[in-house]
Design an enzyme around this catalytic site. Sequence first.
Site, PDB file in Angstrom:
ATOM      1  N   GLY A   8       2.254  -4.220   6.490  1.00 17.91           N
ATOM      2  CA  GLY A   8       2.883  -4.256   5.191  1.00 17.91           C
ATOM      3  C   GLY A   8       4.142  -3.898   5.366  1.00 17.91           C
ATOM      4  O   GLY A   8       4.633  -2.935   5.770  1.00 17.91           O
ATOM      5  N   ALA A   9       5.084  -5.222   4.955  1.00 23.95           N
ATOM      6  CA  ALA A   9       6.505  -4.756   5.103  1.00 23.95           C
ATOM      7  C   ALA A   9       7.053  -4.871   3.857  1.00 23.95           C
ATOM      8  O   ALA A   9       7.934  -5.531   3.448  1.00 23.95           O
ATOM      9  CB  ALA A   9       6.966  -6.008   6.106  1.00 23.95           C
ATOM     10  N   THR A  90      -4.045  -1.659  -9.066  1.00 21.61           N
ATOM     11  CA  THR A  90      -5.152  -1.151 -10.002  1.00 21.61           C
ATOM     12  C   THR A  90      -5.983  -2.542 -10.218  1.00 21.61           C
ATOM     13  O   THR A  90      -5.868  -3.549 -10.292  1.00 21.61           O
ATOM     14  CB  THR A  90      -4.273  -0.961 -11.559  1.00 21.61           C
ATOM     15  OG1 THR A  90      -3.439  -0.006 -11.402  1.00 21.61           O
ATOM     16  CG2 THR A  90      -5.497  -0.793 -12.460  1.00 21.61           C
ATOM     17  N   LEU A 159       8.855   8.825  -0.997  1.00 22.88           N
ATOM     18  CA  LEU A 159      10.273   8.123  -1.366  1.00 22.88           C
ATOM     19  C   LEU A 159      10.291   7.674  -2.757  1.00 22.88           C
ATOM     20  O   LEU A 159       9.275   7.081  -3.206  1.00 22.88           O
ATOM     21  CB  LEU A 159      10.527   7.106  -0.355  1.00 22.88           C
ATOM     22  CG  LEU A 159      10.064   5.789  -0.316  1.00 22.88           C
ATOM     23  CD1 LEU A 159      10.225   4.740  -1.420  1.00 22.88           C
ATOM     24  CD2 LEU A 159      10.238   5.158   1.313  1.00 22.88           C
ATOM     25  N   CYS A 272       4.474   2.820  -9.102  1.00 24.97           N
ATOM     26  CA  CYS A 272       3.408   3.986  -8.812  1.00 24.97           C
ATOM     27  C   CYS A 272       2.901   4.883  -9.937  1.00 24.97           C
ATOM     28  O   CYS A 272       1.650   5.011  -9.874  1.00 24.97           O
ATOM     29  CB  CYS A 272       4.199   4.897  -7.955  1.00 24.97           C
ATOM     30  SG  CYS A 272       4.555   4.102  -6.544  1.00 24.97           S
TER      31      CYS A 272
HETATM   32  N1  LIG Z   1       7.324   1.367  -3.809  1.00 25.85           N
HETATM   33  C1  LIG Z   1       7.368   2.716  -3.656  1.00 25.85           C
HETATM   34  O1  LIG Z   1       8.432   3.315  -3.966  1.00 25.85           O
HETATM   35  C2  LIG Z   1       6.175   3.467  -3.161  1.00 25.85           C
HETATM   36  C3  LIG Z   1       6.364   4.805  -2.583  1.00 25.85           C
HETATM   37  C4  LIG Z   1       5.456   5.580  -2.190  1.00 25.85           C
HETATM   38  C5  LIG Z   1       4.139   5.030  -1.940  1.00 25.85           C
HETATM   39  N2  LIG Z   1       3.761   3.854  -2.274  1.00 25.85           N
HETATM   40  C6  LIG Z   1       2.816   3.136  -1.994  1.00 25.85           C
HETATM   41  O2  LIG Z   1       2.803   2.242  -0.740  1.00 25.85           O
HETATM   42  C7  LIG Z   1       1.657   0.986  -0.798  1.00 25.85           C
HETATM   43  C8  LIG Z   1       2.720   0.033  -0.539  1.00 25.85           C
HETATM   44  O3  LIG Z   1       3.660  -0.134  -1.714  1.00 25.85           O
HETATM   45  P1  LIG Z   1       4.797  -0.947  -1.560  1.00 25.85           P
HETATM   46  O4  LIG Z   1       5.781  -0.777  -2.660  1.00 25.85           O
HETATM   47  O5  LIG Z   1       5.554  -1.245  -0.329  1.00 25.85           O
HETATM   48  O6  LIG Z   1       4.174  -2.567  -1.719  1.00 25.85           O
HETATM   49  P2  LIG Z   1       4.721  -3.993  -1.405  1.00 25.85           P
HETATM   50  O7  LIG Z   1       3.802  -5.116  -2.184  1.00 25.85           O
HETATM   51  O8  LIG Z   1       6.124  -3.927  -1.449  1.00 25.85           O
HETATM   52  O9  LIG Z   1       4.140  -4.215   0.168  1.00 25.85           O
HETATM   53  C9  LIG Z   1       2.951  -4.522   0.532  1.00 25.85           C
HETATM   54  C10 LIG Z   1       2.723  -5.663   1.804  1.00 25.85           C
HETATM   55  O10 LIG Z   1       1.502  -5.513   2.336  1.00 25.85           O
HETATM   56  C11 LIG Z   1       1.440  -6.863   2.663  1.00 25.85           C
HETATM   57  N3  LIG Z   1      -0.044  -6.765   3.121  1.00 25.85           N
HETATM   58  C12 LIG Z   1      -0.938  -6.899   2.038  1.00 25.85           C
HETATM   59  N4  LIG Z   1      -2.072  -6.840   2.591  1.00 25.85           N
HETATM   60  C13 LIG Z   1      -1.878  -7.258   4.317  1.00 25.85           C
HETATM   61  C14 LIG Z   1      -2.659  -7.422   5.107  1.00 25.85           C
HETATM   62  N5  LIG Z   1      -4.024  -7.385   5.193  1.00 25.85           N
HETATM   63  N6  LIG Z   1      -2.136  -7.522   6.499  1.00 25.85           N
HETATM   64  C15 LIG Z   1      -0.531  -7.747   6.546  1.00 25.85           C
HETATM   65  N7  LIG Z   1       0.250  -7.316   5.382  1.00 25.85           N
HETATM   66  C16 LIG Z   1      -0.533  -7.384   4.172  1.00 25.85           C
HETATM   67  C17 LIG Z   1       2.066  -7.693   1.568  1.00 25.85           C
HETATM   68  O11 LIG Z   1       1.919  -9.008   1.914  1.00 25.85           O
HETATM   69  C18 LIG Z   1       3.177  -6.896   0.988  1.00 25.85           C
HETATM   70  O12 LIG Z   1       4.306  -7.364   1.683  1.00 25.85           O
HETATM   71  C19 LIG Z   1       1.148   1.253  -2.128  1.00 25.85           C
HETATM   72  O13 LIG Z   1      -0.063   1.977  -1.917  1.00 25.85           O
HETATM   73  C20 LIG Z   1       2.046   1.997  -3.048  1.00 25.85           C
HETATM   74  O14 LIG Z   1       1.280   2.697  -4.156  1.00 25.85           O
HETATM   75  C21 LIG Z   1       4.810   2.857  -2.880  1.00 25.85           C
HETATM   76  O1  LIG Z   2      13.971  11.942 -15.950  1.00 21.22           O
HETATM   77  C1  LIG Z   2      13.699  10.817 -15.618  1.00 21.22           C
HETATM   78  C2  LIG Z   2      13.230  10.300 -14.420  1.00 21.22           C
HETATM   79  C3  LIG Z   2      13.029   9.097 -14.274  1.00 21.22           C
HETATM   80  N1  LIG Z   2      12.374   8.284 -14.998  1.00 21.22           N
HETATM   81  C4  LIG Z   2      11.780   6.774 -14.977  1.00 21.22           C
HETATM   82  O2  LIG Z   2      10.502   7.122 -14.302  1.00 21.22           O
HETATM   83  C5  LIG Z   2      10.351   5.907 -13.416  1.00 21.22           C
HETATM   84  C6  LIG Z   2      10.274   6.378 -11.943  1.00 21.22           C
HETATM   85  O3  LIG Z   2      11.416   6.817 -11.254  1.00 21.22           O
HETATM   86  P1  LIG Z   2      11.225   7.517  -9.870  1.00 21.22           P
HETATM   87  O4  LIG Z   2      10.418   8.561  -9.757  1.00 21.22           O
HETATM   88  O5  LIG Z   2      12.780   7.836  -9.719  1.00 21.22           O
HETATM   89  O6  LIG Z   2      11.105   6.170  -8.940  1.00 21.22           O
HETATM   90  P2  LIG Z   2       9.821   5.756  -8.013  1.00 21.22           P
HETATM   91  O7  LIG Z   2      10.180   4.854  -6.946  1.00 21.22           O
HETATM   92  O8  LIG Z   2       8.721   5.104  -8.916  1.00 21.22           O
HETATM   93  O9  LIG Z   2       9.320   6.838  -7.386  1.00 21.22           O
HETATM   94  C7  LIG Z   2       7.980   7.768  -7.823  1.00 21.22           C
HETATM   95  O10 LIG Z   2       7.102   7.117  -7.300  1.00 21.22           O
HETATM   96  C8  LIG Z   2       7.154   6.974  -5.806  1.00 21.22           C
HETATM   97  C9  LIG Z   2       5.776   6.095  -5.588  1.00 21.22           C
HETATM   98  O11 LIG Z   2       4.498   6.700  -5.468  1.00 21.22           O
HETATM   99  C10 LIG Z   2       7.029   8.312  -5.160  1.00 21.22           C
HETATM  100  O12 LIG Z   2       6.928   8.123  -3.707  1.00 21.22           O
HETATM  101  C11 LIG Z   2       8.155   8.984  -5.714  1.00 21.22           C
HETATM  102  O13 LIG Z   2       8.208  10.401  -5.099  1.00 21.22           O
HETATM  103  C12 LIG Z   2       8.098   9.103  -7.102  1.00 21.22           C
HETATM  104  O14 LIG Z   2       9.510   9.730  -7.712  1.00 21.22           O
HETATM  105  C13 LIG Z   2      11.812   4.943 -13.593  1.00 21.22           C
HETATM  106  O15 LIG Z   2      11.492   4.136 -14.749  1.00 21.22           O
HETATM  107  C14 LIG Z   2      12.491   6.079 -14.201  1.00 21.22           C
HETATM  108  O16 LIG Z   2      13.687   5.586 -14.807  1.00 21.22           O
HETATM  109  C15 LIG Z   2      12.735   8.674 -16.214  1.00 21.22           C
HETATM  110  O17 LIG Z   2      12.569   8.031 -17.457  1.00 21.22           O
HETATM  111  N2  LIG Z   2      13.273  10.149 -16.472  1.00 21.22           N
END
Ligand SMILES: NC(=O)c1ccc[n+]([C@@H]2O[C@H](COP(=O)([O-])OP(=O)(O)OC[C@H]3O[C@@H](n4cnc5c(N)ncnc54)[C@H](O)[C@@H]3O)[C@@H](O)[C@H]2O)c1
Ligand SMILES: O=c1ccn([C@@H]2O[C@H](COP(=O)(O)OP(=O)(O)O[C@H]3O[C@H](CO)[C@@H](O)[C@H](O)[C@H]3O)[C@@H](O)[C@H]2O)c(=O)[nH]1
Length: 480
Positions: A8-9, A90, A159, A272
Amino acid sequence: MVKICCIGAGYVGGPTMAVIALKCPAIEVVVVDISFARINAWNSDQLPIYEPGLDDVVKQCRGRNLFFSTEVEKHVQEAEIIFVSVNTPTKTRGLGAGKAADLTYWESAARMIADVAKSDKIVVEKSTVPVKTAEAIEKILTHNSKGINYQILSNPEFLAEGTAIQDLFNPDRVLIGGRETPEGKKAVQALKKVYAQWVPEDRILTTNLWSAELSKLAANAFLAQRISSVNAISALCEATGANIAEVAYSVGKDSRIGPKFLNASVGFGGSCFQKDILNLVYICECNGLPEVANYWKQVIKINDYQKNRFVNRVVSSMFNTVSGKKIAVLGFAFKKDTGDTRETPAIDVCKGLLGDKAAISIYDPQVSEDQIQRDLAMNKFDWDHPIHLQPLSPTTVKQVAVTWDAYEATKGAHGVCILTEWDEFKELNYQKIYDNMQKPAFLFDGRNVVDPEKLRAIGFVVYAIGKPLDPWLKDLPAVA
Ligand SMILES: NC(=O)c1ccc[n+]([C@@H]2O[C@H](COP(=O)([O-])OP(=O)(O)OC[C@H]3O[C@@H](n4cnc5c(N)ncnc54)[C@H](O)[C@@H]3O)[C@@H](O)[C@H]2O)c1
Ligand SMILES: O=c1ccn([C@@H]2O[C@H](COP(=O)(O)OP(=O)(O)O[C@H]3O[C@H](CO)[C@@H](O)[C@H](O)[C@H]3O)[C@@H](O)[C@H]2O)c(=O)[nH]1
């Protein structure tokens, strides 16, 4: 050399692995994905995601001990530690639709690991998953094990987008959950050793598997709950003449509450918060805890209320109709410093305005026209599937134009909606914008980035979330 492979990149896999590679030169890190386009972009000068500081980290280690590849099976086979960071959207159909996490991508990754592995592996859950997922993954792996030993760890990622590199360099905590067996403990130590290269030991927390999985969902629920709390109070501020900025500041000064995550807004977005709370709600329901489920559901209900309230403010202020009127939308990403639009409140606000037949002109410094058109045409929850599996937008939404300049977007507009808090929106020449708009000129600030008084002095009718109302809006209903 220890070898790590990450499946997953995406927004998580790319940055987290780049930082591991930077901080651990003795480890070879390969990030694999089924999407050729994504991997090609990671190997080019135009990375697939916009994240401040990321280019620099990738440049330092790509080709040295950081690699991006579509040869998924080869690298899984060679690695000792396999992170799985695939989508967990979801579910849209079947049991738990609209709430439960769809583990299709996770399951297919686990089955692939079981198919190709020839040596013992530590498999790390990096994706956000429902509690007890590790048990299901363990079953898939061990039922197909061919005598190979697997240890499953939960290492959720905290993050936030826009600050990912900072968060990864200096995390509040790294959480590692594992089985409480000698083999489980050994695996936890192996992963701890990786993070200990740059994270102080007292910030690396080790727990049992279920605590680690649940802590991730709980942390996001608590964060989102703060935003819904402050947004609920913002509605009361507007009704009473209190100012949300002053209230949030006063409340946050209490050291037991703290100042962060108290910015009132048009609503939270991102891939998220909503997904993870829905997942938490579903888990509570499945465990016979409807009261707990309903408690967390309210966080989402208030978020939906806040987005609707904003649309209603726009329409009711503008003589109860925006039909045929040009509305400029400044900002489409779910927050500043990212090009990510998953679950952005801008989608709901734009759809609400389009429902009232507005002509929308959108400007966001990081979001492309193609992405905006796709988002406005897509069904709920489709946006969190891997990009190449998302439905292509059948038609473009005709009443939507996308511009690459805020002045172009606002030219001739009846109203402006600020939906993302990009810093550049603070610096715009609002006199110039006003001069080029229809009159009366309306500005609706969904992020509290402008000074309402200064804009009123120019001549705008201003609505700012939770701030004392413009005389124009005073007798109009908050929720039409
Ligand atoms: N985006 C965030 O800030 C954030 C932060 C913390 C946790 N998460 C969690 O991390 C997970 C990934 O989120 P994301 O934002 O990086 O998603 P994303 O869609 O950016 O990346 C996921 C990648 O996985 C790849 N993929 C899917 N199935 C695959 C398979 N079987 N083999 C190889 N590659 C495959 C997809 O092609 C995609 O590029 C989710 O569970 C999310 O809830 C996201
Ligand atoms: O005071 C605030 C702070 C944030 N936001 C909004 O809330 C959303 C989420 O913001 P933020 O949490 O900063 O970004 P995410 O990248 O969604 O990060 C959240 O979701 C990630 C995925 O699970 C977690 O890893 C992080 O810890 C968690 O902060 C955005 O629409 C922001 O604009 C507000 O409206 N008011």
